[in-house]
Design an enzyme around this catalytic site. Structure first.
Site, PDB file in Angstrom:
ATOM      1  CB  THR A   1      32.204  15.759 -14.391  1.00  0.00           C
ATOM      2  OG1 THR A   1      31.217  15.830 -13.367  1.00  0.00           O
ATOM      3  CG2 THR A   1      32.915  14.369 -14.244  1.00  0.00           C
TER       4      THR A   1
ATOM      5  CG  LEU B   1      42.956 -10.017 -20.955  1.00  0.00           C
ATOM      6  CD1 LEU B   1      43.873  -9.592 -19.899  1.00  0.00           C
ATOM      7  CD2 LEU B   1      42.603 -11.307 -21.060  1.00  0.00           C
TER       8      LEU B   1
ATOM      9  CD  GLN C   1      30.637   8.553  -9.641  1.00  0.00           C
ATOM     10  OE1 GLN C   1      30.036   8.207  -8.844  1.00  0.00           O
ATOM     11  NE2 GLN C   1      30.032   9.260 -10.702  1.00  0.00           N
TER      12      GLN C   1
ATOM     13  CE  LYS D   1      31.311   2.011 -12.121  1.00  0.00           C
ATOM     14  NZ  LYS D   1      32.407   2.665 -12.565  1.00  0.00           N
TER      15      LYS D   1
ATOM     16  CB  THR E   1      34.182  15.599 -19.437  1.00  0.00           C
ATOM     17  OG1 THR E   1      35.362  14.382 -19.248  1.00  0.00           O
ATOM     18  CG2 THR E   1      33.589  15.630 -18.287  1.00  0.00           C
TER      19      THR E   1
ATOM     20  CG  HIS F   1      27.827   3.219 -17.013  1.00  0.00           C
ATOM     21  ND1 HIS F   1      26.932   2.881 -16.037  1.00  0.00           N
ATOM     22  CD2 HIS F   1      28.748   3.424 -16.181  1.00  0.00           C
ATOM     23  CE1 HIS F   1      27.385   2.887 -14.817  1.00  0.00           C
ATOM     24  NE2 HIS F   1      28.510   3.267 -14.768  1.00  0.00           N
ATOM     25  CB  THR F   2      30.092   3.625 -23.651  1.00  0.00           C
ATOM     26  OG1 THR F   2      30.324   4.788 -23.352  1.00  0.00           O
ATOM     27  CG2 THR F   2      29.781   3.680 -25.071  1.00  0.00           C
TER      28      THR F   2
ATOM     29  NE  ARG G   1      37.596  15.216 -17.597  1.00  0.00           N
ATOM     30  CZ  ARG G   1      37.581  15.497 -16.184  1.00  0.00           C
ATOM     31  NH1 ARG G   1      38.251  16.382 -15.678  1.00  0.00           N
ATOM     32  NH2 ARG G   1      36.517  15.026 -15.583  1.00  0.00           N
TER      33      ARG G   1
ATOM     34  CG  ASN H   1      29.239  12.272 -11.088  1.00  0.00           C
ATOM     35  OD1 ASN H   1      28.098  11.611 -11.200  1.00  0.00           O
ATOM     36  ND2 ASN H   1      29.854  12.319  -9.823  1.00  0.00           N
TER      37      ASN H   1
HETATM   38  P1  IMP Z   1      32.806  15.143  -9.383  1.00  0.00           P
HETATM   39  O1  IMP Z   1      32.167  13.792  -9.411  1.00  0.00           O
HETATM   40  O2  IMP Z   1      32.195  15.769 -11.189  1.00  0.00           O
HETATM   41  O3  IMP Z   1      32.749  16.154  -8.643  1.00  0.00           O
HETATM   42  O4  IMP Z   1      34.253  15.022 -10.164  1.00  0.00           O
HETATM   43  C1  IMP Z   1      35.091  14.745  -8.965  1.00  0.00           C
HETATM   44  C2  IMP Z   1      36.373  13.673  -9.460  1.00  0.00           C
HETATM   45  O5  IMP Z   1      35.650  12.417  -9.833  1.00  0.00           O
HETATM   46  C3  IMP Z   1      37.067  14.117 -10.868  1.00  0.00           C
HETATM   47  O6  IMP Z   1      38.324  13.469 -10.729  1.00  0.00           O
HETATM   48  C4  IMP Z   1      36.337  13.347 -11.660  1.00  0.00           C
HETATM   49  O7  IMP Z   1      37.140  13.284 -12.934  1.00  0.00           O
HETATM   50  C5  IMP Z   1      35.958  12.082 -11.054  1.00  0.00           C
HETATM   51  N1  IMP Z   1      34.933  11.250 -11.627  1.00  0.00           N
HETATM   52  C6  IMP Z   1      33.540  11.593 -11.340  1.00  0.00           C
HETATM   53  N2  IMP Z   1      32.574  10.781 -11.834  1.00  0.00           N
HETATM   54  C7  IMP Z   1      33.347   9.791 -12.605  1.00  0.00           C
HETATM   55  C8  IMP Z   1      33.321   8.789 -13.329  1.00  0.00           C
HETATM   56  O8  IMP Z   1      32.005   8.228 -13.645  1.00  0.00           O
HETATM   57  N3  IMP Z   1      34.290   8.095 -13.867  1.00  0.00           N
HETATM   58  C9  IMP Z   1      35.508   8.388 -13.795  1.00  0.00           C
HETATM   59  N4  IMP Z   1      35.763   9.576 -12.978  1.00  0.00           N
HETATM   60  C10 IMP Z   1      34.682  10.362 -12.539  1.00  0.00           C
END
Ligand code: IMP
Length: 425
Positions: A129, A333, A223, A16, A302, A41-42, A304, A38
């Site tokens: 996160t 793509l 998200q 996004k 994170t 964006h890069t 991950r 949480n």
């Molecule tokens: P929280 O938002 O840290 O509470 O995490 C809840 C869930 O949303 C977890 O599975 C996170 O990995 C995911 N999540 C939260 N923010 C992002 C984001 O920006 N990108 C991808 N997953 C996200």
């Protein structure tokens, strides 16, 4: 089209930020309405890589004004760190960045409670996160939250902490953690308040005035739809409304202000954290897919590795409907360039509606179509007409299956690696 919402169609990380960055050239105002740090964006612009968590990524276009809405949750330390990192890249914020008084503050006990309760859940953990986002939103709904407006008034902030901290310390004690000292939190956060208070503004009024003047506004979602607190893969979701509808309640603008919604989807699917993922690649398929490094599938927030799967158009049809998407932006793509064949999910066995029950989604058996790969690089391509025929066929099939036109295709992280099929604004 004076205002556009850009939202994620999958489980976040769809790209996004790049779409917002591209559109921000023509927008005057950019707004983030929900979530907190949480998000990640890069963006690569003029060879520089920028990382964003809370601040709208449109800030790198110098003519924009950026807003953080009342529906967000703000970790002041992280906010100030992000400001410093961007300042080091030569970005200026004076009179350009506005933070809503209504946003809630993420405090140290939110972060601790997030991390400790995840640990206590063991294999049932959500895979958050760990940034304290869920506990902060929970406090907001329980009427136990502290808002930016309170943080910026020392007496009010201290009074609220005195009222709330004992219960939080009790919760921490149950999870085996030591109590937090009020004076330490107060001193630290009162210091942050001093540094951030110049950004605090009546965001909602400023946006109302901008809309009245007919100025272009871009709403930047965070998200993705399947992480939405209501319609996502509950309980493996985040704590805010990630849909286009959430933009209104989070930014404090009326629904009639959003003229168009662009849904951003990767050309395949990823998710981080736990939870069902019907089109996730098998180990064998993963071995043939570009590695996580090459595919840039390592989380910005994170670090991950993201889970990877085939494009799921059953899911996308559902999220296009939930968001009222007018046009799709298909990102990454180019990551599919080396594949011999590409699978695309068209539906799940035994259901015509996207499953709401998590067990049903876990057991879902996708129907796939297999399309031939194009096996050549698309990253240097500058126009849709020059895409290999197999790539065009893939893109057109997505449009057909999602019943939604594609307006943008991204073939690389840089701004110029974008194919425009439609113009917005
Ligand atoms: P929280 O938002 O840290 O509470 O995490 C809840 C869930 O949303 C977890 O599975 C996170 O990995 C995911 N999540 C939260 N923010 C992002 C984001 O920006 N990108 C991808 N997953 C996200």
């Amino acid at each position: 089209m004076p205002s556009i919402a850009v939202v994620g169609m999958q489980w976040g990380d769809e790209g996004k930020g790049k779409v917002v960055d591209l559109l921000s050239e023509q927008a005057l105002h950019i707004v983030r309405a929900q979530g907190g740090n949480n998000a990640g964006h890069t963006i690569v612009a003029k060879g520089v890589e920028y990382r964003f968590h809370l601040i709208p990524s449109g800030i790198i276009s110098p003519h924009t004004k950026c807003y953080i809405g009342g529906g967000t949750v703000i970790d002041p330390k992280s906010f100030l760190e992000e400001l410093s990192a961007l300042t080091a890249h030569g970005i200026h914020f004076e009179e350009r960045l506005f933070l809503s008084r209504y946003a809630h503050v993420v405090l140290p006990y939110h972060r601790l409670l997030d991390q400790l309760s995840e640990k206590a859940k063991g294999s049932a953990a959500v895979g958050t996160t760990g940034r304290g986002i869920g506990p902060c939103y929970a406090d907001k709904t329980q009427r136990h939250g502290i808002r930016i407006t309170d943080l910026c008034h020392p007496a009010s902030f201290r009074h609220q902490l005195e009222r709330l901290l004992p219960a939080k310390n009790e919760q921490l004690h149950h999870l085996g953690a030591p109590a937090l000292a009020l004076s330490e939190i107060y001193e630290e956060y009162a210091g942050y308040a001093e540094s951030l208070k110049s950004y605090v503004a009546p965001v909602e009024e400023l946006l109302y005035a901008a809309a009245k003047k007919g100025e272009n506004i871009l709403f930047e979602g965070a998200q993705g739809a399947l992480l939405d607190i209501t319609f996502g893969t509950y309980p493996f979701v985040t704590s805010s409304c990630t849909l286009a509808g959430g933009v209104c309640s989070g930014a404090g603008v009326g629904p009639s202000r959003i003229n168009q919604t662009i849904g951003v989807a990767k050309a395949y699917t990823t998710r981080v954290g736990n939870g069902p993922f019907p089109t996730e690649l098998t180990e064998e398929e993963l071995a043939c897919f570009p590695g996580h490094g090459a595919a840039r599938e390592i989380g910005t927030t994170t670090g991950r590795k993201r889970r990877i799967g085939w494009l799921d158009t059953f899911l996308l049809r559902h999220t296009c409907a939930l968001n009222g998407v007018d046009a799709l932006a298909i990102t990454k793509l180019d990551i599919l360039d080396s594949l011999d064949s590409i699978k695309i999910c068209t539906g799940y066995e035994n259901t015509r509606s996207f499953p709401a029950r998590i067990e049903e989604l876990k057991g879902a058996k996708p129907f796939y179509e297999t399309l031939p790969g194009w096996r050549r690089s698309t990253t240097g391509i500058e126009s849709y007409k020059d895409l290999p025929p197999q790539a065009k066929a893939y893109v057109r099939r997505i449009e057909e299956l999602c019943e939604t036109p594609i307006g943008i295709i991204s073939v690389g992280p840089e701004r110029e690696k974008t194919l425009w099929l439609d113009r917005f604004f």
